[in-house]
Motif scaffolding. Structure first.
Motif, PDB file in Angstrom:
ATOM      1  N   VAL B  62       1.716  13.837   5.988  1.00  0.00           N
ATOM      2  CA  VAL B  62       2.506  12.621   6.240  1.00  0.00           C
ATOM      3  C   VAL B  62       1.823  11.703   7.265  1.00  0.00           C
ATOM      4  O   VAL B  62       1.636  10.508   6.989  1.00  0.00           O
ATOM      5  CB  VAL B  62       3.942  12.988   6.675  1.00  0.00           C
ATOM      6  N   LEU B  66       0.215   7.762   6.842  1.00  0.00           N
ATOM      7  CA  LEU B  66       0.501   6.655   7.772  1.00  0.00           C
ATOM      8  C   LEU B  66      -0.795   6.045   8.282  1.00  0.00           C
ATOM      9  O   LEU B  66      -0.938   4.816   8.354  1.00  0.00           O
ATOM     10  CB  LEU B  66       1.324   7.159   8.955  1.00  0.00           C
ATOM     11  N   THR B  69      -2.595   3.815   5.573  1.00  0.00           N
ATOM     12  CA  THR B  69      -2.067   2.451   5.479  1.00  0.00           C
ATOM     13  C   THR B  69      -2.420   1.671   6.741  1.00  0.00           C
ATOM     14  O   THR B  69      -2.735   0.485   6.675  1.00  0.00           O
ATOM     15  CB  THR B  69      -0.549   2.452   5.265  1.00  0.00           C
ATOM     16  N   GLY B  70      -2.389   2.356   7.897  1.00  0.00           N
ATOM     17  CA  GLY B  70      -2.685   1.680   9.161  1.00  0.00           C
ATOM     18  C   GLY B  70      -4.089   1.108   9.195  1.00  0.00           C
ATOM     19  O   GLY B  70      -4.292  -0.009   9.672  1.00  0.00           O
TER      20      GLY B  70
ATOM     21  N   LEU C  58       1.557   9.072  -0.171  1.00  0.00           N
ATOM     22  CA  LEU C  58       1.375   7.617  -0.228  1.00  0.00           C
ATOM     23  C   LEU C  58       2.135   6.983  -1.382  1.00  0.00           C
ATOM     24  O   LEU C  58       2.757   5.945  -1.217  1.00  0.00           O
ATOM     25  CB  LEU C  58      -0.106   7.290  -0.418  1.00  0.00           C
ATOM     26  N   TYR C  61       6.417  10.079  -2.088  1.00  0.00           N
ATOM     27  CA  TYR C  61       7.436  10.180  -1.030  1.00  0.00           C
ATOM     28  C   TYR C  61       7.636   8.849  -0.310  1.00  0.00           C
ATOM     29  O   TYR C  61       8.750   8.437  -0.024  1.00  0.00           O
ATOM     30  CB  TYR C  61       7.028  11.206   0.033  1.00  0.00           C
ATOM     31  N   ARG C  62       6.512   8.230   0.060  1.00  0.00           N
ATOM     32  CA  ARG C  62       6.594   7.029   0.893  1.00  0.00           C
ATOM     33  C   ARG C  62       6.060   5.827   0.137  1.00  0.00           C
ATOM     34  O   ARG C  62       5.297   5.029   0.678  1.00  0.00           O
ATOM     35  CB  ARG C  62       5.824   7.233   2.192  1.00  0.00           C
ATOM     36  N   TYR C  64       7.507   3.097  -0.736  1.00  0.00           N
ATOM     37  CA  TYR C  64       7.937   1.815  -0.149  1.00  0.00           C
ATOM     38  C   TYR C  64       6.930   1.356   0.896  1.00  0.00           C
ATOM     39  O   TYR C  64       6.594   0.174   0.981  1.00  0.00           O
ATOM     40  CB  TYR C  64       9.304   1.971   0.539  1.00  0.00           C
ATOM     41  N   ASP C  65       6.472   2.324   1.709  1.00  0.00           N
ATOM     42  CA  ASP C  65       5.469   2.042   2.742  1.00  0.00           C
ATOM     43  C   ASP C  65       4.246   1.371   2.147  1.00  0.00           C
ATOM     44  O   ASP C  65       3.765   0.359   2.657  1.00  0.00           O
ATOM     45  CB  ASP C  65       5.012   3.386   3.322  1.00  0.00           C
ATOM     46  N   THR C  66       3.763   1.969   1.036  1.00  0.00           N
ATOM     47  CA  THR C  66       2.533   1.466   0.425  1.00  0.00           C
ATOM     48  C   THR C  66       2.768   0.097  -0.191  1.00  0.00           C
ATOM     49  O   THR C  66       1.914  -0.786  -0.094  1.00  0.00           O
ATOM     50  CB  THR C  66       2.042   2.478  -0.607  1.00  0.00           C
ATOM     51  N   LEU C  68       4.925  -2.160   0.848  1.00  0.00           N
ATOM     52  CA  LEU C  68       4.994  -3.161   1.919  1.00  0.00           C
ATOM     53  C   LEU C  68       3.619  -3.377   2.543  1.00  0.00           C
ATOM     54  O   LEU C  68       3.296  -4.485   2.976  1.00  0.00           O
ATOM     55  CB  LEU C  68       6.009  -2.723   2.974  1.00  0.00           C
ATOM     56  N   GLU C  69       2.792  -2.316   2.559  1.00  0.00           N
ATOM     57  CA  GLU C  69       1.452  -2.447   3.111  1.00  0.00           C
ATOM     58  C   GLU C  69       0.618  -3.401   2.252  1.00  0.00           C
ATOM     59  O   GLU C  69      -0.122  -4.242   2.771  1.00  0.00           O
ATOM     60  CB  GLU C  69       0.850  -1.049   3.172  1.00  0.00           C
TER      61      GLU C  69
END
Lengths: 95, 94, 226
Positions: B62, B66, B69-70, C58, C61-62, C64-66, C68-69
């Motif tokens: 996880v 992060l 993307t960062g 990426l 699970y997440r 939405y994160d990707t 928005l990125e």
């Protein structure tokens, strides 16, 4: 084996910090950017050691390579602005 | 394993502090950008070190996602800041 | 006064921040040892359609994160384009560099395709593949190609939004099918993820190359004039 690995960890960390200090304290823009690229590449190596090969790939390509290319172009512009008479004219410049 | 984690997290915190110091002390835009990038690298380094769980255990994916993307967001922010700086220089020349 | 700030207050503040961070790390590692997110995430990787844990976080699970990125990346590119036209590019490079670039750019594109495919089960994925495409563009720009290998303006705009577009279309299609936004049905997850990653790769590559070139792309009508 564990001692050897610990010594390797220490060496990597110290080199990383040394490169960061060198990049942050160099007053000449181009020198600072090149040291920053070296810092990014070493960081990729450290992440490969911390079992994050995906991140090592991305950091080497994006963090060191593309950021470095962007900042090198900016450093070149900054140098040309500071001394326009000594720098080559735009039609003669080399990439 | 905890000693390795502590070493690398400490290294990341030092990078963050060094970057913050350079960002506050050095006025030129390019040096501020390098400082911000070193700060970001420190944050990523802390996250990667927290995700590390020993050389034989698979790491936590996880924080890795992060950080991935960062990294991309950091480079796009750098490119935007350099474009702003270039535009400001051009307006000064006029 | 300024010396007092820069030699006393600043170091004190920095040391205080470092102390707080070390303390937070100490509390986090010595605190309660309940179920960690990592174990939960790793246990359910086989259900996500890909076997690389990072890709599954990426894009499953997440996701939405990707999404928005990719939107942040698009916003940064729009910011760069809104600051005016591009500066003139580099002078055309000499033969040796031209020859090397002619070899390297196809290799980079091939490597990007490999990264994209391999990302499902090994280190790699959309971000690394997009970075390689962007690097190919930077290389062309350095060798003096004024377009940096980028297509004409309408195609460029379409490619720049492709990542967000494919992501949203897949999400909306899944909603129409009665599932949640970006909740992949198990059988199709692999192919949906690959579809989204392909769009994201092209968008990231084009965005990074266009950000390196800087400046708004010439309109098709303007570009025709020499």
């Amino acid at each position: 084996m564990t001692t050897l690995l610990a010594a390797f960890d220490l060496l990597l960390s110290l080199t990383l910090l040394g490169l960061a200090v060198a990049a942050l304290t160099s007053a000449e823009p181009r020198r600072g950017v090149i040291l920053f690229i070296a810092f990014g590449l070493l960081l990729a190596l450290v992440w490969a050691r911390l079992r994050a090969p995906d991140l090592a790939l991305a950091e080497a390509a994006i963090g060191a390579g593309l950021s470095g290319a962007l900042m090198l172009a900016a450093a070149r512009r900054a140098r040309r602005r500071r001394s326009p008479e000594t720098a080559p004219r735009p039609s003669e410049e080399q990439p | 394993m905890i000693a390795t984690q502590l070493l690398y997290v400490g290294c990341g915190i030092l990078l963050l502090i060094l970057g913050l110091w350079s960002f506050l002390v050095h006025p030129p835009l390019l040096r501020k950008l390098i400082a911000i990038n070193v700060m970001g690298a420190g944050v990523f380094h802390i996250l990667v070190a927290i995700a590390y769980r020993g050389i034989d255990t698979p790491p936590d994916p996880v924080p890795h996602a992060l950080v991935l993307t960062g990294i991309v967001v950091a480079v796009s922010a750098t490119a935007l800041a350099l474009a702003f700086g270039q535009r400001l220089d051009r307006d000064d020349d006029r | 006064m300024t010396r007092f700030v820069s030699w006393v207050l600043l170091p004190l503040g920095l040391v205080a921040i470092a102390g707080v961070l070390v303390w937070a790390f100490y509390l986090a590692t010595t605190g309660e040892t309940g179920a960690r997110l990592a174990d939960l995430a790793l246990a359910r990787v086989p259900e996500t359609g890909v076997s690389n844990p990072v890709t599954s976080v990426l894009l499953n699970y997440r996701a939405y994160d990707t999404l928005l990125e990719l939107a942040v990346l698009l916003a940064a590119l729009l910011g760069i384009w809104s600051l005016g036209p591009a500066a003139p590019g580099f002078q055309r490079a000499a033969e040796v560099l031209q020859g090397m670039v002619a070899w390297f750019v196809p290799l980079l594109i091939l490597a990007a395709g490999h990264m994209l495919w391999v990302g499902a089960y090994a280190p790699g994925g959309a971000f690394q593949a997009g970075a390689l495409l962007g690097a190919a563009g930077v290389m062309l720009a350095l060798a003096g190609h004024p377009s940096a290998g980028l297509p004409s303006e309408p195609v460029l705009r379409l490619l720049a939004i492709l990542g967000v577009l494919v992501f949203c279309l897949v999400g909306l299609a899944l909603m129409v099918l009665g599932l949640g936004f970006l909740t992949y049905p198990p059988g199709m997850a692999k192919w949906l993820i690959l579809l989204i990653e392909t769009g994201a790769t092209l968008a990231i590559g084009v965005t990074l190359a266009a950000a390196y070139r800087g400046g708004r792309p010439a309109r098709a009508s303007e570009g025709a004039a020499p």
